[in-house]
Scaffold this motif. Structure first.
Motif, PDB file in Angstrom:
ATOM      1  N   VAL E 288      45.705  60.881 -30.745  1.00 41.01           N
ATOM      2  CA  VAL E 288      44.885  61.561 -31.761  1.00 41.01           C
ATOM      3  C   VAL E 288      45.502  62.924 -32.073  1.00 41.01           C
ATOM      4  CG1 VAL E 288      42.632  62.634 -32.134  1.00 41.01           C
ATOM      5  CG2 VAL E 288      42.776  60.340 -31.115  1.00 41.01           C
ATOM      6  N   ALA E 289      45.964  63.610 -31.014  1.00 42.42           N
ATOM      7  CA  ALA E 289      46.563  64.940 -31.237  1.00 42.42           C
ATOM      8  C   ALA E 289      47.804  64.805 -32.115  1.00 42.42           C
ATOM      9  CB  ALA E 289      46.947  65.564 -29.886  1.00 42.42           C
ATOM     10  N   VAL E 290      48.640  63.788 -31.820  1.00 44.64           N
ATOM     11  CA  VAL E 290      49.883  63.633 -32.597  1.00 44.64           C
ATOM     12  C   VAL E 290      49.546  63.480 -34.075  1.00 44.64           C
ATOM     13  CG1 VAL E 290      51.720  61.989 -33.095  1.00 44.64           C
ATOM     14  CG2 VAL E 290      51.328  62.739 -30.751  1.00 44.64           C
ATOM     15  N   PHE E 291      48.621  62.573 -34.365  1.00 44.36           N
ATOM     16  CA  PHE E 291      48.377  62.293 -35.793  1.00 44.36           C
ATOM     17  C   PHE E 291      47.626  63.450 -36.450  1.00 44.36           C
ATOM     18  CE2 PHE E 291      50.256  58.318 -36.632  1.00 44.36           C
ATOM     19  CZ  PHE E 291      50.381  57.723 -35.391  1.00 44.36           C
ATOM     20  N   ALA E 292      46.615  63.992 -35.756  1.00 38.05           N
ATOM     21  CA  ALA E 292      45.872  65.095 -36.387  1.00 38.05           C
ATOM     22  C   ALA E 292      46.832  66.261 -36.630  1.00 38.05           C
ATOM     23  CB  ALA E 292      44.735  65.520 -35.466  1.00 38.05           C
ATOM     24  N   GLY E 293      47.605  66.606 -35.593  1.00 37.92           N
ATOM     25  CA  GLY E 293      48.505  67.756 -35.738  1.00 37.92           C
ATOM     26  C   GLY E 293      49.489  67.564 -36.864  1.00 37.92           C
ATOM     27  N   SER E 294      50.106  66.386 -36.905  1.00 38.58           N
ATOM     28  CA  SER E 294      51.145  66.177 -37.929  1.00 38.58           C
ATOM     29  C   SER E 294      50.534  66.183 -39.322  1.00 38.58           C
ATOM     30  CB  SER E 294      51.858  64.859 -37.670  1.00 38.58           C
ATOM     31  OG  SER E 294      52.313  64.840 -36.326  1.00 38.58           O
ATOM     32  N   LEU E 295      49.375  65.526 -39.476  1.00 40.96           N
ATOM     33  CA  LEU E 295      48.791  65.446 -40.838  1.00 40.96           C
ATOM     34  C   LEU E 295      48.447  66.840 -41.350  1.00 40.96           C
ATOM     35  CD1 LEU E 295      46.596  62.222 -40.527  1.00 40.96           C
ATOM     36  CD2 LEU E 295      48.636  62.599 -41.932  1.00 40.96           C
ATOM     37  N   VAL E 296      47.804  67.659 -40.496  1.00 40.96           N
ATOM     38  CA  VAL E 296      47.422  69.001 -40.980  1.00 40.96           C
ATOM     39  C   VAL E 296      48.682  69.811 -41.245  1.00 40.96           C
ATOM     40  CG1 VAL E 296      46.220  71.121 -40.367  1.00 40.96           C
ATOM     41  CG2 VAL E 296      45.234  68.900 -39.751  1.00 40.96           C
ATOM     42  N   ALA E 297      49.707  69.608 -40.410  1.00 47.55           N
ATOM     43  CA  ALA E 297      50.954  70.379 -40.614  1.00 47.55           C
ATOM     44  C   ALA E 297      51.553  70.054 -41.976  1.00 47.55           C
ATOM     45  CB  ALA E 297      51.947  70.043 -39.501  1.00 47.55           C
ATOM     46  N   ILE E 298      51.395  68.791 -42.407  1.00 50.73           N
ATOM     47  CA  ILE E 298      51.993  68.409 -43.705  1.00 50.73           C
ATOM     48  C   ILE E 298      51.339  69.184 -44.837  1.00 50.73           C
ATOM     49  CG2 ILE E 298      52.151  66.484 -45.334  1.00 50.73           C
ATOM     50  CD1 ILE E 298      52.543  64.675 -42.844  1.00 50.73           C
ATOM     51  N   PHE E 299      50.034  69.357 -44.752  1.00 49.46           N
ATOM     52  CA  PHE E 299      49.338  69.950 -45.917  1.00 49.46           C
ATOM     53  C   PHE E 299      49.139  71.457 -45.750  1.00 49.46           C
ATOM     54  CE2 PHE E 299      48.902  65.987 -47.811  1.00 49.46           C
ATOM     55  CZ  PHE E 299      48.537  65.058 -46.851  1.00 49.46           C
ATOM     56  N   ALA E 300      49.737  72.066 -44.723  1.00 49.91           N
ATOM     57  CA  ALA E 300      49.489  73.503 -44.511  1.00 49.91           C
ATOM     58  C   ALA E 300      50.185  74.293 -45.609  1.00 49.91           C
ATOM     59  CB  ALA E 300      50.038  73.917 -43.153  1.00 49.91           C
ATOM     60  N   ASP E 301      49.559  75.393 -46.048  1.00 55.93           N
ATOM     61  CA  ASP E 301      50.186  76.210 -47.104  1.00 55.93           C
ATOM     62  C   ASP E 301      51.123  77.234 -46.486  1.00 55.93           C
ATOM     63  OD1 ASP E 301      48.448  77.625 -45.732  1.00 55.93           O
ATOM     64  OD2 ASP E 301      47.342  78.485 -47.424  1.00 55.93           O
ATOM     65  N   ASN E 302      50.868  77.541 -45.196  1.00 52.61           N
ATOM     66  CA  ASN E 302      51.687  78.567 -44.547  1.00 52.61           C
ATOM     67  C   ASN E 302      52.574  77.857 -43.523  1.00 52.61           C
ATOM     68  OD1 ASN E 302      52.538  80.396 -42.596  1.00 52.61           O
ATOM     69  ND2 ASN E 302      50.859  81.800 -43.059  1.00 52.61           N
ATOM     70  N   LEU E 303      53.871  78.097 -43.585  1.00 59.41           N
ATOM     71  CA  LEU E 303      54.811  77.388 -42.697  1.00 59.41           C
ATOM     72  C   LEU E 303      54.480  77.662 -41.228  1.00 59.41           C
ATOM     73  CD1 LEU E 303      57.273  75.686 -42.269  1.00 59.41           C
ATOM     74  CD2 LEU E 303      58.720  77.672 -42.665  1.00 59.41           C
ATOM     75  N   LYS E 304      54.072  78.923 -40.940  1.00 59.79           N
ATOM     76  CA  LYS E 304      53.790  79.267 -39.535  1.00 59.79           C
ATOM     77  C   LYS E 304      52.570  78.464 -39.044  1.00 59.79           C
ATOM     78  CE  LYS E 304      53.893  83.624 -36.937  1.00 59.79           C
ATOM     79  NZ  LYS E 304      53.588  85.061 -37.074  1.00 59.79           N
ATOM     80  N   ARG E 305      51.537  78.360 -39.924  1.00 60.53           N
ATOM     81  CA  ARG E 305      50.354  77.573 -39.516  1.00 60.53           C
ATOM     82  C   ARG E 305      50.766  76.111 -39.352  1.00 60.53           C
ATOM     83  NH1 ARG E 305      44.979  78.075 -39.582  1.00 60.53           N
ATOM     84  NH2 ARG E 305      45.051  80.206 -40.366  1.00 60.53           N
ATOM     85  N   GLY E 306      51.645  75.623 -40.226  1.00 59.16           N
ATOM     86  CA  GLY E 306      52.118  74.240 -40.103  1.00 59.16           C
ATOM     87  C   GLY E 306      52.775  74.011 -38.755  1.00 59.16           C
ATOM     88  N   LEU E 307      53.631  74.965 -38.351  1.00 59.25           N
ATOM     89  CA  LEU E 307      54.328  74.800 -37.065  1.00 59.25           C
ATOM     90  C   LEU E 307      53.349  74.898 -35.902  1.00 59.25           C
ATOM     91  CD1 LEU E 307      57.696  76.689 -37.615  1.00 59.25           C
ATOM     92  CD2 LEU E 307      57.263  74.245 -37.489  1.00 59.25           C
ATOM     93  N   ALA E 308      52.291  75.706 -36.059  1.00 55.17           N
ATOM     94  CA  ALA E 308      51.288  75.786 -34.982  1.00 55.17           C
ATOM     95  C   ALA E 308      50.631  74.418 -34.799  1.00 55.17           C
ATOM     96  CB  ALA E 308      50.232  76.843 -35.339  1.00 55.17           C
ATOM     97  N   TRP E 309      50.272  73.786 -35.932  1.00 51.52           N
ATOM     98  CA  TRP E 309      49.667  72.441 -35.828  1.00 51.52           C
ATOM     99  C   TRP E 309      50.696  71.461 -35.270  1.00 51.52           C
ATOM    100  CZ3 TRP E 309      44.759  70.951 -35.984  1.00 51.52           C
ATOM    101  CH2 TRP E 309      43.816  71.848 -36.534  1.00 51.52           C
ATOM    102  N   SER E 310      51.973  71.656 -35.611  1.00 49.64           N
ATOM    103  CA  SER E 310      52.990  70.742 -35.064  1.00 49.64           C
ATOM    104  C   SER E 310      53.064  70.908 -33.550  1.00 49.64           C
ATOM    105  CB  SER E 310      54.331  71.064 -35.721  1.00 49.64           C
ATOM    106  OG  SER E 310      55.323  71.167 -34.745  1.00 49.64           O
ATOM    107  N   SER E 311      52.820  72.132 -33.047  1.00 44.58           N
ATOM    108  CA  SER E 311      52.805  72.309 -31.587  1.00 44.58           C
ATOM    109  C   SER E 311      51.702  71.450 -30.962  1.00 44.58           C
ATOM    110  CB  SER E 311      52.540  73.782 -31.243  1.00 44.58           C
ATOM    111  OG  SER E 311      53.710  74.528 -31.470  1.00 44.58           O
ATOM    112  N   ILE E 312      50.539  71.427 -31.658  1.00 40.76           N
ATOM    113  CA  ILE E 312      49.436  70.617 -31.117  1.00 40.76           C
ATOM    114  C   ILE E 312      49.870  69.149 -31.052  1.00 40.76           C
ATOM    115  CG2 ILE E 312      47.067  69.837 -31.587  1.00 40.76           C
ATOM    116  CD1 ILE E 312      46.592  72.601 -32.884  1.00 40.76           C
ATOM    117  N   ALA E 313      50.611  68.720 -32.097  1.00 40.05           N
ATOM    118  CA  ALA E 313      51.084  67.324 -32.112  1.00 40.05           C
ATOM    119  C   ALA E 313      52.038  67.085 -30.938  1.00 40.05           C
ATOM    120  CB  ALA E 313      51.791  67.045 -33.441  1.00 40.05           C
ATOM    121  N   GLN E 314      52.958  68.030 -30.724  1.00 37.98           N
ATOM    122  CA  GLN E 314      53.959  67.811 -29.651  1.00 37.98           C
ATOM    123  C   GLN E 314      53.269  67.804 -28.285  1.00 37.98           C
ATOM    124  OE1 GLN E 314      57.012  67.023 -30.489  1.00 37.98           O
ATOM    125  NE2 GLN E 314      56.364  67.243 -32.616  1.00 37.98           N
TER     126      GLN E 314
END
Lengths: 330, 117, 90, 114, 494
Positions: E288-314
Motif C-alpha cells: 500500500v505504501a509503495v502504490f500510495a507513495g508513488s501515485l501521490v509523487a506523480i501528481f505532486a506540484d513541488n519536486l521536493k514534496r514528490g521526492l518525500a512521497w517517493s521516500s514513503i514508497a521506498q
C-alpha cells in the motif's frame, strides 16, 4: 493504610486529567497541570520513589507550568473556541490503544509482589552489591551515576539538545542566538515591594538548599537534576520579580549558554579520562587506586556536570521564553 | 486483593487514554502539549508502580531495613521526566513561533490560512 | 492512629481544593486552589514520612513548599504583565 | 518525658486537622473570592504550624527530622502569607471586587477604594 | 585505542556537539562539524572491517558486565548502519556550507551545526547500542534535534510541520517506552541479548504480544510506514534543503534498523506462532505504501514534496523485504536500506543546488533547468535511474534481490506488484527529465551564474557515482547484509 493513600491519589489524578479534558481556558489548564504534577509527585512518594518524586515536583509542578504560563502570556489568552465536532479519528484510535493496553496488563505480575521478575533478575545486584562496590546509601544515585552512567550522559545530552533547540527556534534575528534582552523600562506601576523583600530573604536559602541537594545526592534523595532545577527556579524567581534586564545583568545569557555546553563536556571528559588509560568509557576506577573512593570522586564530578547543565539549560530556556514575552510588551 | 493488585495499572490505562484523547481531539496546540504531558506522565506511573514492592521501603541502604523497592525503574523515570520537559519546552517554543507567524494557535485556523495562500 | 486521621483529613482537603479548582468561577480561584493544594501536599508528605517510619523524605516536603511559592508568584506576575499588555494594545 | 509529649502531639494534630476541615469548608462554601482567600489563609498558616508542631513532638531517634521540620515551618510561615498577599493584590488589580453574602452584587465600596 | 573502536563513532559527535557550541564563529562550526563527522565515518569504516574479521564486538560501558551495565554489541548489521549514517552525514555536512548560508539566518548557523551533530550522535547512538532504554534516550536526542532542524525552514509552514512531527514523534517514542516497560516487567532486564534469551521462556503471554505491538507501532511512526506517515511530507518539504538531504538518507534507515533489531533479534518474530499473520501485515502495508507513495509523487506540484512521497514508497519496499520473512528477504531489505540512502542523498543534494539557483523546487520553476545546471541535473537523473532500478545502478541490485527473494517464496503476485511499483517510479522521474532537459528554458532566465557551488556539486556527483559504483561492485553491501541477515535469523534458530 498505604494502599488507601495510593488509591485516593490515583483517583484524584484521574479526576484532574478528566478536568483537563473538559476545561477550555488555557490559564485554567495551566493551573490544573500544576496540580496534576503535584499529585503525581505525591503518588511517587507513596510508591517509595523518592528521587523521582523530587524531580517530578521540581519539574512537573515547578518548571513546566511556568513555561506554559510564559507561552500563554506571550500568545495572549487565546479565545476559547467552541468545541468542534468530536473528531472521528479520536473515537477510533483511543479505544483501539486502550484495548491493546488492557491486553498488555492481563499477564502482568500483580502489583507489588516481591517475586515479580523485575525484582529478581537485575535489580537485586544493585541492592546487595552497590554497598561494597560503590559505597553510597542512595542506590538510585549509584545506579544513575555509575552502573548506567551512559544513560545519564544521554539524558544530559537530551536536556542540552532542548536548550539548543529552543535557542534555534526562538533566537530573534540580530542576536547571536542568545536572548540578549533589549532594554525594557521597568514601568510596572507597583514595584511589588513586599514580594521583593521576602524573595530577597528567601533566594539565598533556596540557592543554599540547591547546593545541599546537589552534594547530598549520595546519602538521601537528591542529585544533579533536582539541584539544577532548584537552582534555575531561584534564578527564575529573581527574574520574575525584578524583570528580565536585571536578571540578565546578574546572570548573563552568554555565560549561561557557555555553561550548558561546559556541563556536558565535564561529564564527557570524565568518561574519556578512563579511555586514556585503557579502561572502558565512564569507568571511574582510574580516579583513585581504592575502587570505592574512585567511584565517589567519579559520581561527584559527574553529578556536578549534570547539575551545571540542567541549571544553565533551564535558565537559557527561561530567558528565550521571557525575551519573547517582554518584546511583545515593549 | 486481586482487584487492588491491578488498580494501579487500570488507572494508568485511563490516564493514558485521557492524555491521548486530548492530543488528538483538541485543536488548540497548547492543549495538545498538555495532553502529551499527561500521556507521558502516565507511562512514568506505570514504570514506578511496577517497581514498588509492598512492604519495601525507599531504595536507600540503611541497616534496619531489609526489603527495598526496585531502584531501576526510578533511574529510568528520572531520564524520562527530563525527556518530557525537554519535549514540552521545544513544543512550547514552536507554539510561540507559530502564533507569531499565523496569529493563532488553533490548528483549524492555521490549516485554513495555509490552504488560502 | 492520630497520624492516619491527619492523613485522611489532608486528603479530604485536597479533594475540596480540587473541587474548587474545577468549579472556581474566575482564574484566581483556581490559582488559590493550586496554592492550597501545594501547601497541603507539603503536610501530606511530612505526615506520610512519619506514618511509614522513614523520616528522610522531609527534603521533598521542603522542595514542595519552595516550588509552590515560586509557581504562585510566577502565575501572578505573568497574569499581571499580560493584563498590562492587553491594556497596552487592547 | 515522652508521657507528656505523646498526648501533646496528638492534641496539636487534632487541632490542626480541625482547623483544616473548617478552613476547607469555608474555602468551598464562601460567596466571593476574598472570603475564600481568608478561609484558605487560616488553613495555610495556623493549621500548618499546628500539624508541623505535632509532628515535631513525635518521638524519633535522631534529631535531624525535627530540624528539617523546623526549616519547613519557617519557610512556610515566610512564603504562605506573601503568596496570599500577592494573590489578593493581583486579584484586586485584575478588577475582582468583593461581593455580598449571596455573591450577586458588588458591595458598595468607599469612593477612595474604587 | 583500538579496543574503544566500538564506541568511537558515537562518542565523537557526542562530545563534538557541546564542543561545537563553544566555537563562536559559524564558519568554524561548519569546519568542526564536518571534521567530526569525517572522523566518525573513518572509525565506522574500521569498525565494519573488524566486524567482518571478528564477528561480534562487545564493549561494556563503565566497566560493568552486561545485564547490570550498558553494553554495546556491534555486529554486521550495526556496523553497516553506522557506516551508512556517518558516511551520508560527512558528505552532506561538507557540502552544506553554501546551502546553509543561503537558507539559515546569520545568528542561527552556529547552533544549526550543533543540532546537526546532536542528530548525528543520536542516530549513531541508536544504531550502536545494545540496551533497550539507551536506545530510547538516543532516539529522543535525534528526534529533538530533528524537530529544531526542520523548524529552521524559511517558510512559516516549516513551523507547523515541525510541531506535527514533534507530536507524532513523541507519541511514537512513548509507545516504544511502553513496550520496553512491559518487556522489563516480564523479564527484569533491559539488555537486548538478555531479553532475547529470556523472552521465549515466557511462552505466548499476551503482554509480550502487546509489548511487541507497541514497539512496532512506535517504530513505524518514526519509520513513516504508510498509515503513520502523515508527518513526513510536510517535514521534508518545508525543512531546509540540507536538513532534508540529511534526514531523508538516514533517519528512516535508522528506524528500519530498530524495527529489524526488535523484530528478529529480541522478539524472534519468525519463530512465534503469529509469524505468518505479522508478515502478511508487513507485506500489505509495504505494498500500500509503495502504490500510495508513488501515485501521490506523480501528481505532486513541488519536486521536493514528490521526492518525500517517493521516500514513503521506498520505505514500503523495505517493509516488503521484512515481510517476506526469509533470510533472502531480510538481505534484500538491508541492501535496499543501503542503496536508498545513496539515491535519496543524491536527489536531495541536487535539489539543494537547484533551490539555490532557482529559489524553489516547484516544477514551474524547473523548466529547462537541464541546460543551465547540466551537472546537477545529470546527477539527479542518474539517481533517478537508480531509483527506478535500471540495470547497472545500485537500485537495480536491491530490486533484483527483492524479486529473487519473492520468487524463492513463490509469491508471484508480489513480484508483479514490485515491478509495477518500479514503473510508477519511472513515471515521476521521467516527468522531471522531460521538464529539465526537453522544455525550452524561459527567455527571462533569472540570471544565476548557472552551475551549483563547487563543493555541493562535487558531493552530489560523488554520491551519483557511488550509485553507479555500487551497482557493479556489490561486494560490500551484499556480503554485509547477507552476513547480518544470516546472523539475525541464525541466532534466533539456536
Amino acid at each position: 493504610m498505604e494502599l488507601l493513600v495510593n488509591i485516593v491519589l490515583l483517583i484524584l489524578l484521574v479526576a484532574t486529567a478528566g478536568a483537563l479534558v473538559v476545561v477550555r481556558g488555557l490559564l485554567a489548564s495551566t493551573m490544573l497541570t500544576s496540580v496534576y504534577g503535584l499529585l503525581c509527585a505525591s503518588f511517587f512518594v507513596t510508591m517509595d520513589a523518592v528521587d523521582v518524586a523530587f524531580t517530578e515536583a521540581a519539574v512537573g509542578a515547578g518548571v513546566s507550568p511556568l513555561l506554559l504560563l510564559l507561552t500563554v502570556a506571550a500568545i495572549g489568552r487565546g479565545e476559547p473556541r467552541p468545541v468542534g465536532a468530536l473528531p472521528v479519528l479520536a473515537i477510533v484510535l483511543v479505544p483501539v490503544t486502550a484495548a491493546l493496553l488492557i491486553i498488555g496488563t492481563l499477564d502482568m505480575p500483580p502489583f507489588g509482589s516481591p517475586d515479580a521478575p523485575a525484582h529478581t533478575h537485575v535489580a537485586p545486584r544493585y541492592l546487595q552489591l552497590s554497598g561494597e562496590e560503590i559505597g553510597i546509601p542512595n542506590v538510585v544515585t549509584s545506579v544513575l551515576a555509575s552502573y548506567r552512567a551512559f544513560d545519564t550522559l544521554g539524558e544530559v545530552l537530551v536536556i542540552f539538545t532542548a536548550g539548543v533547540a529552543v535557542l534555534l527556534i526562538l533566537a530573534t534575528p540580530g542576536q547571536r542566538g542568545s536572548a540578549r534582552p533589549r532594554y525594557v523600562p521597568d514601568n510596572h506601576r507597583d514595584p511589588h515591594t513586599i514580594l521583593q523583600i521576602v524573595s530577597r530573604i528567601l533566594i539565598p536559602f533556596i540557592l543554599l538548599f540547591a547546593l545541599y541537594v546537589q552534594f547530598h545526592g549520595e546519602y538521601g534523595p537528591g542529585g544533579g537534576f533536582q539541584a539544577g532545577v532548584i537552582f534555575a527556579s531561584a534564578i527564575i524567581l529573581y527574574g520574575l520579580l525584578y524583570g528580565l534586564p536585571t536578571v540578565c545583568r546578574v546572570v548573563r545569557p552568554a555565560v549561561v549558554e557557555w555553561l550548558s555546553a561546559v556541563g556536558v563536556l565535564i561529564f564527557g571528559i570524565t568518561g574519556v579520562f578512563a579511555m586514556l588509560s585503557g579502561r572502558p568509557f565512564l569507568d571511574y576506577s582510574v580516579f583513585a587506586d581504592d575502587p570505592v573512593t574512585a567511584q565517589h570522586i567519579g559520581i561527584l564530578v559527574v553529578e556536578l556536570g549534570v547539575g551545571i547543565t540542567v541549571a544553565s539549560v533551564i535558565t537559557v530556556i527561561y530567558y528565550a521564553f521571557a525575551n519573547q514575552f517582554e518584546t511583545a510588551e515593549s | 486483593m486481586d482487584v487492588l493488585s491491578y488498580f494501579n495499572y487500570w488507572a494508568v490505562v485511563v490516564l493514558m487514554m485521557l492524555g491521548f484523547f486530548i492530543v488528538i481531539a483538541r485543536a488548540n496546540l497548547v492543549k495538545k502539549l498538555i495532553g502529551l504531558n499527561i500521556f507521558q506522565t502516565s507511562v512514568f506511573i506505570l514504570y514506578i508502580s511496577a517497581g514498588k514492592v509492598i512492604g519495601g521501603s525507599a531504595p536507600i541502604l540503611s541497616d534496619d531495613v531489609t526489603l527495598y523497592s526496585n531502584p531501576l525503574p526510578h533511574v529510568l523515570i528520572l531520564t524520562a521526566i527530563v525527556v518530557g520537559i525537554a519535549t514540552t519546552s521545544v513544543g512550547l517554543a514552536l507554539v510561540i513561533r507559530i502564533h507569531a507567524a499565523y496569529g493563532s494557535v488553533n490548528q483549524n485556523d492555521i490549516l485554513k490560512q495555509d490552504q488560502q495562500c | 492512629m492520630i497520624l492516619a486521621l491527619t492523613v485522611i483529613v489532608l486528603l479530604l482537603v485536597m479533594v475540596v481544593a480540587l473541587l474548587r479548582a474545577f468549579a472556581g468561577p474566575n482564574v484566581f480561584d483556581r490559582v488559590l486552589a493550586a496554592n492550597l493544594f501545594g501547601t497541603k501536599t507539603v503536610l501530606l508528605i511530612a505526615t506520610i514520612s512519619y506514618l511509614f517510619g522513614s523520616p528522610d523524605f522531609l527534603d521533598i516536603a521542603l522542595v514542595y513548599a519552595l516550588i509552590n511559592y515560586i509557581s504562585v508568584i510566577g502565575v501572578l506576575r505573568i497574569t499581571e504583565l499580560r493584563n498590562e499588555q492587553q491594556g497596552a494594545d487592547g | 518525658m515522652s508521657a507528656i509529649l505523646e498526648p501533646l502531639s496528638s492534641v496539636c494534630l487534632l487541632l490542626g486537622s480541625f482547623l483544616l476541615l473548617t478552613g476547607a469548608l469555608g474555602f468551598l462554601r464562601f460567596a466571593d473570592f476574598y472570603a475564600r482567600l481568608h478561609a484558605c489563609g487560616v488553613t495555610e498558616t495556623l493549621a500548618t504550624a499546628l500539624i508541623i508542631l505535632g509532628l515535631m513532638l513525635q518521638a524519633t531517634d535522631s534529631a535531624l527530622p525535627q530540624f528539617k521540620l523546623l526549616l519547613i515551618l519557617l519557610f512556610v510561615l515566610f512564603s504562605s502569607p506573601t503568596a496570599s498577599h500577592a494573590l489578593a493584590k493581583a486579584a484586586w488589580n485584575a478588577g475582582v471586587r468583593p461581593r455580598d453574602r449571596r455573591g450577586r452584587r458588588d458591595i458598595a465600596l468607599p469612593p477612595g477604594d474604587r | 585505542m583500538l579496543s574503544h573502536i566500538a564506541l568511537l563513532p558515537v562518542l565523537l559527535p557526542l562530545i563534538g556537539a557541546p564542543a561545537c557550541a563553544i566555537l563562536r564563529r559559524p564558519v568554524f562550526a561548519w569546519g568542526f562539524a564536518s571534521s567530526v563527522a569525517a572522523l566518525a565515518f573513518l572509525s565506522a569504516a574500521i569498525l565494519l572491517k573488524l566486524t567482518f574479521e571478528h564477528g561480534v564486538i562487545h564493549y561494556s560501558l563503565g566497566g560493568w558486565a552486561a545485564p547490570w551495565g550498558i553494553e554495546y554489541r556491534v555486529d554486521l548489521l550495526n556496523a553497516l548502519v553506522l557506516l551508512l549514517v556517518s558516511g551520508i552525514a560527512t558528505t552532506v555536512l561538507v557540502a552544506s556550507r553554501t546551502s546553509v548560508w543561503h537558507d539559515i539566518a546569520e545568528n542561527r548557523r552556529g547552533l544549526f551545526y550543533v543540532a546537526c551533530l546532536l542528530c548525528l550522535a543520536g542516530m549513531l547512538g541508536i544504531a550502536a547500542t545494545g540496551d533497550a532504554f539507551n536506545l530510547f534516550v538516543f532516539l529522543e536526542i535525534s528526534s529533538l534535534s530533528t524537530y529544531a532542524l526542520v523548524a529552521c525552514g524559511r517558510d512559516r509552514r516549516a513551523l507547523l510541520a515541525a510541531f506535527n512531527y514533534l507530536v507524532m514523534g513523541t507519541i511514537g517514542a512513548t509507545f516504544i517506552l511502553i513496550g520496553i516497560g512491559f518487556v522489563y516487567m516480564l523479564t527484569g532486564t533491559l539488555n537486548m541479548t538478555d531479553l532475547a534469551q529470556r523472552l521465549p521462556g515466557l511462552g505466548e503471554s499476551r503482554t509480550v504480544f502487546a509489548a511487541y505491538a507497541f514497539i512496532v507501532v512506535g517504530v513505524c511512526l518514526k519509520l513513516a510506514l504508510f498509515p503513520l506517515h502523515l508527518w513526513l511530507p510536510g517535514a521534508y518539504t518545508h525543512a531546509p534543503a540540507i536538513v532534508t538531504a540529511f534526514l531523508a538518507a538516514t533517519s528512516t534507515k535508522v528506524a528500519l534498523y530498530v524495527l529489524i533489531r526488535f523484530s528478529f533479534s529480541v522478539f524472534h518474530l519468525e519463530s512465534s506462532r503469529l509469524a505468518l499473520s505479522l508478515e502478511a501485515v508487513f507485506i500489505t502495508l509495504g505494498i500500500v505504501a509503495v502504490f500510495a507513495g508513488s501515485l501521490v509523487a506523480i501528481f505532486a506540484d513541488n519536486l521536493k514534496r514528490g521526492l518525500a512521497w517517493s521516500s514513503i514508497a521506498q520505505v514500503g519496499y523495505m517493509t516488503i523485504g521484512i515481510g517476506i520473512g526469509t533470510a533472502a528477504g531480510l538481505q534484500a531489505s538491508l541492501i535496499h536500506l543501503f542503496n536508498h540512502a545513496l539515491m535519496k542523498g543524491t536527489l536531495f543534494l541536487a535539489l539543494a543546488a537547484i533551490a539555490i539557483q532557482v529559489g524553489g523546487n516547484e516544477f514551474s520553476k524547473l523548466r529547462g533547468i537541464g541546460r543551465r545546471m547540466p551537472w546537477s541535473c545529470a546527477a539527479f537523473t542518474v539517481a533517478g535511474i537508480s531509483l527506478i532500478g535500471i540495470p547497472g545502478t545500485a537500485g537495480f541490485v536491491s530490486k533484483w534481490y527483492l524479486v529473487t527473494a519473492a520468487l524463492a517464496g513463490e509469491q508471484w503476485f508480489l513480484v508483479l506488484l514490485i515491478v509495477a511499483g518500479s514503473l510508477l517510479t519511472a513515471v515521476y522521474i521521467w516527468r522531471f527529465v522531460e521538464i529539465a532537459w526537453l522544455d525550452s528554458a524561459p527567455e527571462k532566465a533569472t540570471g544565476g551564474d548557472g552551475e551549483a557551488p563547487s563543493v555541493l556539486l562535487a558531493a552530489t556527483l560523488m554520491l551519483a557515482l557511488a550509485n553507479i559504483y555500487f551497482g557493479f561492485d556489490t561486494r560490500l553491501q551484499v556480503s554485509a547484509s547477507g552476513g547480518a541477515a544470516a546472523a539475525l535469523l541464525g541466532e534466533a534458530a539456536q
